[in-house]
Scaffold this active site. Sequence first.
Site, PDB file in Angstrom:
ATOM      1  N   HIS A 207       0.850  -1.198   0.000  1.00  0.00           N
ATOM      2  CA  HIS A 207       0.000   0.000   0.000  1.00  0.00           C
ATOM      3  C   HIS A 207       0.882   1.244   0.000  1.00  0.00           C
ATOM      4  O   HIS A 207       1.895   1.296   0.702  1.00  0.00           O
ATOM      5  CB  HIS A 207      -0.905  -0.021   1.229  1.00  0.00           C
ATOM      6  CG  HIS A 207      -1.968   1.031   1.225  1.00  0.00           C
ATOM      7  ND1 HIS A 207      -1.696   2.366   1.453  1.00  0.00           N
ATOM      8  CD2 HIS A 207      -3.306   0.950   1.023  1.00  0.00           C
ATOM      9  CE1 HIS A 207      -2.821   3.060   1.387  1.00  0.00           C
ATOM     10  NE2 HIS A 207      -3.817   2.224   1.119  1.00  0.00           N
ATOM     11  N   CYS A 245      -3.715   2.899  -4.354  1.00  0.00           N
ATOM     12  CA  CYS A 245      -4.711   3.684  -3.616  1.00  0.00           C
ATOM     13  C   CYS A 245      -4.746   5.101  -4.175  1.00  0.00           C
ATOM     14  O   CYS A 245      -3.768   5.844  -4.056  1.00  0.00           O
ATOM     15  CB  CYS A 245      -4.371   3.703  -2.131  1.00  0.00           C
ATOM     16  SG  CYS A 245      -5.507   4.705  -1.139  1.00  0.00           S
ATOM     17  N   HIS A 274      -7.713   0.531  -4.340  1.00  0.00           N
ATOM     18  CA  HIS A 274      -8.478   1.367  -3.426  1.00  0.00           C
ATOM     19  C   HIS A 274      -8.878   2.619  -4.202  1.00  0.00           C
ATOM     20  O   HIS A 274      -7.994   3.380  -4.621  1.00  0.00           O
ATOM     21  CB  HIS A 274      -7.640   1.775  -2.210  1.00  0.00           C
ATOM     22  CG  HIS A 274      -7.334   0.650  -1.269  1.00  0.00           C
ATOM     23  ND1 HIS A 274      -6.653   0.838  -0.088  1.00  0.00           N
ATOM     24  CD2 HIS A 274      -7.628  -0.681  -1.326  1.00  0.00           C
ATOM     25  CE1 HIS A 274      -6.539  -0.310   0.544  1.00  0.00           C
ATOM     26  NE2 HIS A 274      -7.115  -1.258  -0.199  1.00  0.00           N
ATOM     27  N   ASP A 319     -12.561   2.059  -0.265  1.00  0.00           N
ATOM     28  CA  ASP A 319     -11.650   2.628   0.714  1.00  0.00           C
ATOM     29  C   ASP A 319     -12.411   3.441   1.750  1.00  0.00           C
ATOM     30  O   ASP A 319     -13.406   2.987   2.275  1.00  0.00           O
ATOM     31  CB  ASP A 319     -10.559   3.442   0.018  1.00  0.00           C
ATOM     32  CG  ASP A 319      -9.268   3.504   0.836  1.00  0.00           C
ATOM     33  OD1 ASP A 319      -9.160   2.747   1.818  1.00  0.00           O
ATOM     34  OD2 ASP A 319      -8.381   4.286   0.494  1.00  0.00           O
ATOM     35  N   HIS A 320     -11.979   4.661   2.034  1.00  0.00           N
ATOM     36  CA  HIS A 320     -12.613   5.440   3.100  1.00  0.00           C
ATOM     37  C   HIS A 320     -13.924   6.076   2.625  1.00  0.00           C
ATOM     38  O   HIS A 320     -14.179   6.187   1.433  1.00  0.00           O
ATOM     39  CB  HIS A 320     -11.686   6.561   3.579  1.00  0.00           C
ATOM     40  CG  HIS A 320     -10.343   6.077   4.018  1.00  0.00           C
ATOM     41  ND1 HIS A 320      -9.261   6.909   4.186  1.00  0.00           N
ATOM     42  CD2 HIS A 320      -9.901   4.832   4.336  1.00  0.00           C
ATOM     43  CE1 HIS A 320      -8.215   6.216   4.582  1.00  0.00           C
ATOM     44  NE2 HIS A 320      -8.571   4.948   4.669  1.00  0.00           N
ATOM     45  N   TYR A 333     -14.617   4.631   8.155  1.00  0.00           N
ATOM     46  CA  TYR A 333     -15.045   3.278   7.813  1.00  0.00           C
ATOM     47  C   TYR A 333     -16.494   3.007   8.216  1.00  0.00           C
ATOM     48  O   TYR A 333     -16.829   1.922   8.707  1.00  0.00           O
ATOM     49  CB  TYR A 333     -14.102   2.248   8.451  1.00  0.00           C
ATOM     50  CG  TYR A 333     -12.758   2.212   7.779  1.00  0.00           C
ATOM     51  CD1 TYR A 333     -12.577   1.541   6.576  1.00  0.00           C
ATOM     52  CD2 TYR A 333     -11.666   2.891   8.326  1.00  0.00           C
ATOM     53  CE1 TYR A 333     -11.341   1.522   5.942  1.00  0.00           C
ATOM     54  CE2 TYR A 333     -10.432   2.876   7.706  1.00  0.00           C
ATOM     55  CZ  TYR A 333     -10.271   2.197   6.516  1.00  0.00           C
ATOM     56  OH  TYR A 333      -9.055   2.184   5.887  1.00  0.00           O
TER      57      TYR A 333
END
Length: 357
Positions: A207, A245, A274, A319-320, A333
Amino acid sequence: MKMTFRWYGSGFDPIPLRYIRQIPGVTGVVGTLMDIPAGEVWPLDKIMALKKEVNDAGLELEVIESVNVHEDIKLGLPTRDRYIENYKQTLRNLKPAGVKVVCYNFMPVFDWTRSDLAKPLPDGSTVLSYDQSVMDRVTDPQKLADEIQKGSSFEMPGWEPERMTQLKTLFEKYKHVSHDDLFDNLKYFLEQIIPVCEECDIKMAIHPDDPPWDIFGLPRITTCRENLDRILGLADSEYNGLTLCSGSLGSNPENNIPELVRYFGAKKRIHFAHVRNIKIHEPGKFDEASHLSRDGSFDMYEIMKAYHDVGFDGYMRPDHGRMIWDEKGRAGYGLYDRALGIAYLNGLWEAIEKSSK
């Protein structure tokens, strides 16, 4: 493309699997064992219990995020060999569970870093936020860690309590570790584990550093195309790959996400995607945003089109997300905004797929 949803496990995540199962297009969860300290072996019985729980809910467990790398490995200490052997055994234990990808990072001390876990937006939602000017005023990283942990009802992933209590010691140990040292230590790690990955058919997906620049004087190397290329060259195997990401790499505007997707996607080295949006206000200052392109700084259509154009058939997650509708949960999350993000990304994918025929 397989759409997934990160889930921290029963007792660690307030979102039940039955809710995740109801999100259209989601095939599985990205799982972890939150109660196993970094560096210790993941027991086979716990892995298989997690798999059964997820499968019983009608979902797959093919991606793990993360099997955390012990600091002694990143530091290159003589004790690293013990922890690398433990990592190998964890990989072997993950094989019978059918795990195909392990996401991990090589960030010294801190995992993803933010200056605010709940910045209010004009629409009433709250988001993760980063402001370099705030970070520059931090003279005691231990105090920052304590404050961030205090502001969260849940243990933050990558911010394990056993590490956070040793910050001063860790900072002292990293004082003379350079970027090249970190590359060398990652190379040593990868040379040891990639043969086991090939044996177990499990792909490693590093990541990016979040954000992708040095923090508190700590070196960060997973930051840009040049460094990602260098990392892939440390162990020349398809099992040494990337978690690309968009939010992490894209917080540096010099990282063009669609171009990176096309470049590394053509090499078949993106094993996990992501996909999220952020709003960049100025260099070193950004807020996380909804997935909708106009709410942030990224063209999400172009990102998804790049994945489609390179024939990406790996795992993806939103992802977020923002915290919306008064939801209480892990910062970044929650259920609702990530579910909205999945619907948006799946809609883009379907439109791109149909228009390309």
